[in-house]
Scaffold this active site. Structure first.
Site, PDB file in Angstrom:
ATOM      1  N   GLU A 118     -33.587  -7.894 124.845  1.00 39.38           N
ATOM      2  CA  GLU A 118     -33.497  -7.337 123.488  1.00 39.38           C
ATOM      3  C   GLU A 118     -33.795  -8.433 122.471  1.00 39.38           C
ATOM      4  O   GLU A 118     -33.321  -9.554 122.612  1.00 39.38           O
ATOM      5  CB  GLU A 118     -32.075  -6.811 123.233  1.00 39.38           C
ATOM      6  CG  GLU A 118     -31.676  -5.708 124.189  1.00 39.38           C
ATOM      7  CD  GLU A 118     -30.165  -5.545 124.296  1.00 39.38           C
ATOM      8  OE1 GLU A 118     -29.438  -6.132 123.461  1.00 39.38           O
ATOM      9  OE2 GLU A 118     -29.721  -4.854 125.220  1.00 39.38           O
ATOM     10  N   LYS A 120     -33.244 -10.758 119.440  1.00 43.49           N
ATOM     11  CA  LYS A 120     -32.006 -11.172 118.784  1.00 43.49           C
ATOM     12  C   LYS A 120     -32.233 -11.089 117.282  1.00 43.49           C
ATOM     13  O   LYS A 120     -32.876 -11.949 116.685  1.00 43.49           O
ATOM     14  CB  LYS A 120     -31.625 -12.587 119.195  1.00 43.49           C
ATOM     15  CG  LYS A 120     -30.269 -12.999 118.679  1.00 43.49           C
ATOM     16  CD  LYS A 120     -29.791 -14.269 119.377  1.00 43.49           C
ATOM     17  CE  LYS A 120     -28.380 -14.642 118.983  1.00 43.49           C
ATOM     18  NZ  LYS A 120     -28.216 -14.933 117.572  1.00 43.49           N
ATOM     19  N   ASP A 122     -31.695 -11.238 113.387  1.00 49.41           N
ATOM     20  CA  ASP A 122     -31.000 -12.224 112.574  1.00 49.41           C
ATOM     21  C   ASP A 122     -30.322 -11.507 111.415  1.00 49.41           C
ATOM     22  O   ASP A 122     -30.862 -11.405 110.332  1.00 49.41           O
ATOM     23  CB  ASP A 122     -32.020 -13.247 112.068  1.00 49.41           C
ATOM     24  CG  ASP A 122     -31.357 -14.563 111.745  1.00 49.41           C
ATOM     25  OD1 ASP A 122     -30.148 -14.706 112.022  1.00 49.41           O
ATOM     26  OD2 ASP A 122     -32.037 -15.441 111.204  1.00 49.41           O
ATOM     27  N   TYR A 230     -26.563  -2.670 119.878  1.00 50.27           N
ATOM     28  CA  TYR A 230     -26.897  -3.335 121.134  1.00 50.27           C
ATOM     29  C   TYR A 230     -25.812  -3.286 122.203  1.00 50.27           C
ATOM     30  O   TYR A 230     -26.022  -3.752 123.306  1.00 50.27           O
ATOM     31  CB  TYR A 230     -27.356  -4.776 120.899  1.00 50.27           C
ATOM     32  CG  TYR A 230     -26.440  -5.648 120.063  1.00 50.27           C
ATOM     33  CD1 TYR A 230     -25.193  -6.027 120.522  1.00 50.27           C
ATOM     34  CD2 TYR A 230     -26.863  -6.111 118.822  1.00 50.27           C
ATOM     35  CE1 TYR A 230     -24.365  -6.834 119.761  1.00 50.27           C
ATOM     36  CE2 TYR A 230     -26.048  -6.917 118.057  1.00 50.27           C
ATOM     37  CZ  TYR A 230     -24.792  -7.277 118.529  1.00 50.27           C
ATOM     38  OH  TYR A 230     -23.983  -8.068 117.775  1.00 50.27           O
ATOM     39  N   LYS A 323     -33.357 -18.996 122.331  1.00 52.57           N
ATOM     40  CA  LYS A 323     -33.685 -19.137 120.913  1.00 52.57           C
ATOM     41  C   LYS A 323     -35.111 -19.629 120.727  1.00 52.57           C
ATOM     42  O   LYS A 323     -35.608 -20.424 121.525  1.00 52.57           O
ATOM     43  CB  LYS A 323     -32.735 -20.170 120.272  1.00 52.57           C
ATOM     44  CG  LYS A 323     -31.291 -19.710 120.204  1.00 52.57           C
ATOM     45  CD  LYS A 323     -31.151 -18.582 119.227  1.00 52.57           C
ATOM     46  CE  LYS A 323     -29.821 -18.497 118.538  1.00 52.57           C
ATOM     47  NZ  LYS A 323     -29.284 -19.625 117.889  1.00 52.57           N
ATOM     48  N   CYS A 417     -53.036 -34.266  83.809  1.00 51.76           N
ATOM     49  CA  CYS A 417     -53.473 -34.206  85.207  1.00 51.76           C
ATOM     50  C   CYS A 417     -53.325 -35.582  85.860  1.00 51.76           C
ATOM     51  O   CYS A 417     -53.833 -36.575  85.327  1.00 51.76           O
ATOM     52  CB  CYS A 417     -54.922 -33.754  85.282  1.00 51.76           C
ATOM     53  SG  CYS A 417     -55.601 -33.845  86.950  1.00 51.76           S
ATOM     54  N   CYS A 420     -57.252 -36.758  86.623  1.00 52.08           N
ATOM     55  CA  CYS A 420     -58.278 -37.025  85.612  1.00 52.08           C
ATOM     56  C   CYS A 420     -57.680 -37.217  84.216  1.00 52.08           C
ATOM     57  O   CYS A 420     -58.412 -37.427  83.249  1.00 52.08           O
ATOM     58  CB  CYS A 420     -59.309 -35.907  85.591  1.00 52.08           C
ATOM     59  SG  CYS A 420     -58.681 -34.376  84.893  1.00 52.08           S
ATOM     60  N   CYS A 435     -54.680 -28.091  85.541  1.00 53.43           N
ATOM     61  CA  CYS A 435     -55.434 -29.154  84.886  1.00 53.43           C
ATOM     62  C   CYS A 435     -56.588 -28.499  84.139  1.00 53.43           C
ATOM     63  O   CYS A 435     -57.256 -27.612  84.657  1.00 53.43           O
ATOM     64  CB  CYS A 435     -55.971 -30.107  85.957  1.00 53.43           C
ATOM     65  SG  CYS A 435     -57.391 -31.068  85.434  1.00 53.43           S
ATOM     66  N   CYS A 441     -62.721 -33.114  86.586  1.00 53.32           N
ATOM     67  CA  CYS A 441     -61.604 -33.616  87.396  1.00 53.32           C
ATOM     68  C   CYS A 441     -62.070 -33.824  88.836  1.00 53.32           C
ATOM     69  O   CYS A 441     -62.542 -32.902  89.491  1.00 53.32           O
ATOM     70  CB  CYS A 441     -60.450 -32.612  87.356  1.00 53.32           C
ATOM     71  SG  CYS A 441     -59.066 -33.115  88.385  1.00 53.32           S
TER      72      CYS A 441
END
Ligand code: IVH
Length: 683
Positions: A118, A120, A122, A230, A323, A417, A420, A435, A441
């Site tokens: 099954e 798991k 969370d 479950y 896991k 920036c 540049c 920027c 640039c």
């Protein structure tokens, strides 16, 4: 009212309840609604009206009674008669082998063991108590012995029946499982919180926990909590006619028959090899699931063997959770750098003390934008939680404030920036700071060249990121067209570049000149024009010249092109320097074959908007979409009054319901394929 009159009402009420329970079950447990939402709502209103007129007939298991009237003032404690246990973990195939070996030694068995597998989930472990088939109490796991009574919130979870379906219910049945928020529900919930200026949740698990911990059930009722069962706890008074299942997998089937939701991925396998195969299978599918899982639970399927194996301290010997590699870790934020992207977007990147998370070592993580830095309240020197999900760029998700050192310093977002020195700007309503230097640039220039050369764009083999940096730094290349003027001598003069690789690159550049219109458009790097939009533009206009000429209105007629994208395209193609580069590229010999454009007016589905939902068997959803577009239809992501038709495969959910509600035509995959065949299109 006469006795017979009131019993007629009672019958009516009972019949409505039975119908509503059945529809609830189909919608929330099986994901297979059989009536439109509007019909469901009408049945519910009829029931509510009858109950309001006959309060003496109201019972707690009525589908109308999911949300109690008043918030609680405090939680009651609940003692679990059978403790709610935890699971031992395994982190590798070797540990699974050991688990299986321990079991077989203990059972003195050579044959393979049958395991129930099954996902798991969370979420939050809960216990549901049904007395004579009616939900009496819902509780959290707490410390395993004592939890909290959260019946008021549990009752709002639509997939939890207030009354069990079918027959043969034990006098007392405790069902255990996980309450969780599916990913889309979580996103929607945070989106709402953002709109309301409320607190955002870090992940679906915390959101589910936070929701169950509310005293006011209206909050839980407004959030799309789910439950998957479950196992069972206390079971008493099983009717003689029912033979209680003696395998874990059969218990799940029995629970499902009583109207409880179980995980559809659950399976039964032979031996540890079967467990490994199942693990790999689900690990591969993990990102595509609609909910978060953090591993797989394997259980000895035979209950008699389970009893023989018993427990060690707080975990059963007969089960284990394998896991997935950890996906969140804590580490220290050493510094923050600001990267400038192709379109000038300035992204703060966290430099981290390297940490192993989700199977790789991570030393950089994105902080997204200025708002995110503020939201996290993060400072340099902080200990932070880093998350890595699938292939997504690692991100900083929270700060452990209790670990903040005195020396922690604020993060200052630059006003110019960093590459540049042009001023930065932030367009109202956008989170991104940009920027303003454009192609002045160097960072933007480098990024657009990298994009231009990338595999899915012009696919210039051998022109990697480092080489682009070198070419720009050396002043050899300013824009994409300059690439095609590079000579072997120039390239061979670069550091770490041999004559042979220089020649290879010149050859690769030459090969890349023959491309497709879609690739070329994508390679230009117009904001918000990804591969799909580039392809739509190519198919719609057939060549570049008509796109350069197209008005915003004409652009809007293209699939997936909305006002924002149309505006970006116009801005790009109105800029002299961009047209000059395009011109130079064409002069350098970049070419493609024109795409044949059908006159949309003549196509069978011209002017129609279609929606594809659910899973299709003979084709993917993208395949179906492409076929529809070939026939002249526009394909949309959501159903509205304007939708012409919906193709619904199995598992179709809210879009299908919406279509039925609006009276939009719905066809199944079979009819869809027949339609394609009729028009000579293959999916
Ligand atoms: S069985 C005695 N099955 O994992 C067996 N647990 O560390 C105990 N969980 O708190 C639980 N999915 O909330 C089991 N399919 C599943 C599960 C599952 C998630 C959670 C459960 C428990 C934790 C155990």
């Amino acid at each position: 009212m006469s006795a017979s009159g009131s019993s007629a009402v009672a019958d009516e009420i009972e019949s409505l309840r039975v119908q509503l329970r059945e529809h609830n079950y189909r919608y929330y447990v099986l994901d297979e609604p059989s009536i439109p939402d509007a019909t469901y709502d009408r049945l519910m209103r009829e029931l509510q009206a009858l109950e309001a007129a006959h309060p003496e007939l109201v019972t707690e298991d009525s589908p109308s009674r999911r949300v109690g009237a008043e918030p609680l003032t405090e939680f009651k404690q609940v003692r679990h008669e059978l403790p709610m246990l935890s699971l031992d973990n395994a982190f590798s195939a070797e540990e699974m082998l050991e688990f299986d070996k321990r079991i077989r030694q203990r059972l003195k068995r050579d044959e393979e063991i049958e395991y129930a597998c099954e996902p798991k989930l969370d979420g939050i472990a809960v216990s549901l108590l049904y007395r004579d088939g009616v939900l009496e109490r819902g509780a959290t796991r707490g410390d395993g012995r004592t939890g909290e009574d959260i019946t008021h919130n549990i009752r709002t979870v639509q997939s939890i029946p207030l009354k069990l379906m079918g027959e043969g219910h034990p006098a007392l049945l405790e069902v255990r499982g996980e309450v969780y928020l599916p990913r889309d529900g979580f996103e929607a919930m945070n989106e709402q919180a953002r709109v309301d200026g409320g607190k955002l949740f870090v992940n679906p698990r915390n959101a589910a926990a936070g929701t169950l911990r509310q005293l006011d059930p209206k909050i839980a009722a407004s959030r799309p909590l789910q439950m998957c069962c479950y196992s069972v706890g206390v079971v008493e008074g099983v009717p003689a006619a029912l033979s209680w299942p003696d395998r874990q997998s059969d218990i799940l089937t029995q629970l499902q028959q009583w109207g409880l939701r179980i995980n559809s991925e659950s399976d039964v396998v032979e031996g540890v090899a079967g467990c490994d195969a199942y693990y790999e299978h689900l690990a591969g599918k993990r990102d595509a699931l609609t909910y978060d899982i953090d591993g797989i639970v394997f259980k000895v399927n035979d209950i008699v063997l389970q009893q023989e194996l018993g427990f060690v301290s707080r975990a059963p010997r007969w089960a284990i959770a394998r896991k997935f590699p950890a996906q969140e870790e804590s580490t220290r934020l050493l510094d923050v750098e600001f990267q400038v992207g192709r379109t000038g977007a300035i992204t703060p990147v966290a430099r981290l003390e390297p940490v192993f998370v989700g199977g790789v070592t991570v030393s950089n993580a994105t902080l997204h934008n200025r708002d995110e830095i503020e939201r996290l309240g993060v400072k340099k020197g902080d200990t932070v939680i880093v998350r890595r999900a699938g292939d997504v760029i690692p991100q900083v998700v929270s700060v452990i404030e209790s670990k903040r050192p005195k020396t922690a310093s604020a993060i200052r977002f630059p006003s110019r920036c960093p590459v540049c020195d042009s001023p930065v700007e932030r367009i109202e309503g956008e989170a991104v700071v940009r920027c303003t230097g454009g192609l002045v640039c160097q960072a933007q220039r480098k990024q657009s060249l990298k994009h231009f050369a990338s595999r899915r764009a012009m696919d210039i083999e051998g022109l990697g990121d480092k080489l682009v940096d070198q070419l720009v730094d050396e002043g050899l290349v300013e824009n994409a067209a300059d690439l095609y003027a590079l000579t072997v001598e120039q390239l061979a003069g670069l550091e770490r570049m041999a004559e042979k690789s220089a020649q290879n690159l010149v050859d690769a550049l030459s090969t890349s000149k023959r491309t497709s219109l879609a690739r070329f458009i994508f390679a230009l790097g117009i904001r918000e024009v990804g591969e799909a939009t580039a392809l739509n533009l190519a198919n719609h206009f057939g060549d570049l010249a008509p796109i350069i000429e197209a008005s915003e209105e004409k652009l809007l007629a293209v699939d997936d092109v909305g006002p924002v994208v149309a505006d970006h395209i116009r801005q790009f193609l109105d800029a002299e320097q961009n047209l000059a580069v395009i011109d130079a590229l064409l002069k350098a010999g970049v070419e493609w074959e024109k795409v044949e454009v059908a006159d949309a007016g003549e196509l069978p589905l011209a002017g129609q908007t279609w929606v594809v939902t659910g899973t299709l068997e003979a084709t993917s959803r993208d395949g179906a979409k492409a076929a529809l577009q070939q026939l002249g239809a526009k394909v949309a992501g959501s159903v509205s009054k304007k939708t012409s038709c919906v193709v619904a495969g199995p598992g179709a959910g809210s879009k299908l319901t919406k279509a039925q509600e609006l009276g939009v035509e719905v066809i199944d995959e079979e009819s869809f394929l027949a339609l394609l065949e009729q028009h000579g299109v293959s999916p």
